[in-house]
Design a protein around this motif. Structure first.
Motif: not given
Length: 411
Positions: A191-192, A167, A165, A156-157, A52, A163, A160-161
């Protein structure tokens, strides 16, 4: 001399992984490590595969928030006054690298490299036949006040993270974390696409065992000079190979200086405290970042580790007990099961001013190349770096352009 002999200088995670990648392509590899039992940042990190972190730390955003990150103001950035001669020149170069145009180029280069990081890790653990070493279970970020939660989420929104993502944590997930944390938890995200290494020490042991089993030669010694196809150690031993790869972390700059290459590197020192394996913290919990405290906590097979601090200093300067005391303060405030018996550690991340690694060949010299300066991303980028170096040595097209990572950028 065989056409496929390689000499790797530096046995950290980047050096060892590069050695293994070359072995898989049929090279005969000798690895020279300066210490019998190395304690480099490679093996003392948070174990986090940080896909991330696609934005280099040397950024306009970092410059704007610089003052609030200082250790003297409760942050994790330490600039020891006694080390001003070391960190001030580096800091000035960092400010230059954070200019919008240079940052944009570095951002593009780092994002491309990080996009290949997790696939390379999958290939690496498969080749080691140890799939359990890589845990692709993401990580968690927690905030302790409504204000920091709102600010952190917005940050964080806007980031640039790569690959990865994320929630928002559900109410049930927040309650589960709150049950383990003494301080109030006001918000968090999951994070995923990121991951962790189950245990860096185990990784080091497995890599070393495989390297030796596959015919590698491991030597302990310090390199005095590099010549045309030859390396001279400080005890006057001489080693020859068709290809010499410098992966010696902070020490790499000195080894490459005689070739006219500038590598304005600094030891970005990190600290951690770790318990033993018998700790009241579920083994299946992902790494958790307490962002208000700039601290990451990771459960390994060997125990629970809390890591923090960015200290610019000489690599061999004495550790500062105040840094471990700050960690203990955070641990106590959060109620983490890391007691006074936790083992302290300090290690130096090799960092260049633009927060990009250095990967490339020494121009005008036959058979000398380098891969170092991975800062916080050494573990994350080790397998893709090894693949890129192996491809470079064999003249193959590489998955990522190496042009942005050449040391010529500092000329």
């Amino acid at each position: 001399m065989s056409d496929r002999t390689a000499l790797i200088i530096g046995g950290g995670v980047v050096g060892m992984t590069t050695a293994l990648m070359l072995q898989r392509r049929g090279w005969t590899v000798t690895l020279v490590e300066a210490e019998e039992n190395p304690r480099a940042a490679s093996w003392g990190n948070a174990g986090h595969i940080a896909t991330e972190q696609a934005e280099p730390i040397a950024s306009p955003k970092m410059v704007r928030g610089f003052a609030g990150r200082l250790f003297c103001r409760g942050g994790a950035l330490a600039l020891p006054p006694r080390e001003i001669g070391t960190w001030l020149p580096f800091a000035l170069r960092l400010l230059g690298a954070a200019r919008a145009d240079r940052y944009a180029r570095a951002h593009t280069a780092l994002a491309a490299l990080l996009a290949e990081a997790m696939p390379a890790w999958r290939r690496h653990v498969a080749a080691l036949d140890t799939p359990g070493l890589l845990r692709e279970d993401g990580h968690v970020v927690l905030w302790e006040t409504p204000e920091s939660a709102a600010c952190g989420l917005a940050g964080w929104q806007a980031a640039d993270t790569g690959t990865a993502r994320f929630r928002a944590l559900t109410e049930a997930e927040l309650a589960q974390w709150q049950s383990r944390i003494a301080s109030p938890i006001a918000g968090g995200i999951r994070f995923e696409g990121s991951g962790q290494i189950a245990d860096p020490t185990q990784l080091a042991d497995i890599a070393r065992t495989r390297f030796l089993a596959d015919g590698g030669t491991l030597l302990t010694g310090r390199v005095a000079a590099i010549g045309d196809g030859e390396v001279r150690l400080t005890d006057d031993r001489r080693l020859s190979a068709r290809e010499i790869v410098v992966t010696a972390g902070v020490a790499s700059a000195t080894l490459l200086r005689p070739f006219g290459l500038k590598a304005p590197i600094i030891a970005e020192r990190g600290y951690h405290l770790q318990t033993g394996p018998q700790v009241d913290w579920p083994a299946d919990l992902p790494p958790v970042v307490f962002e208000d405290r700039s601290m990451i906590v990771t459960r390994f097979a060997g125990g629970l580790r809390a890591a923090s601090i960015v200290e610019f200093a000489r690599a061999k300067a004495r550790p500062d007990p105040a840094k471990w005391n700050r960690l203990r303060h955070h641990i106590a405030a959060l109620g983490l099961p890391i007691g006074e018996d936790a083992k302290p550690w300090m290690g130096a991340r090799p960092t260049l001013p633009d927060y990009l690694p250095a990967i490339g060949r020494v121009p005008g010299v036959r058979g000398v190349s380098y891969a170092f300066g991975h800062n916080h991303l050494g573990l994350t980028l080790a397998p893709i770096t090894g693949e890129l170096v192996a491809g470079m040595l064999e003249g193959d097209a590489t998955a990522v352009s190496l042009t942005p990572f050449g040391l010529e950028r500092f000329s």
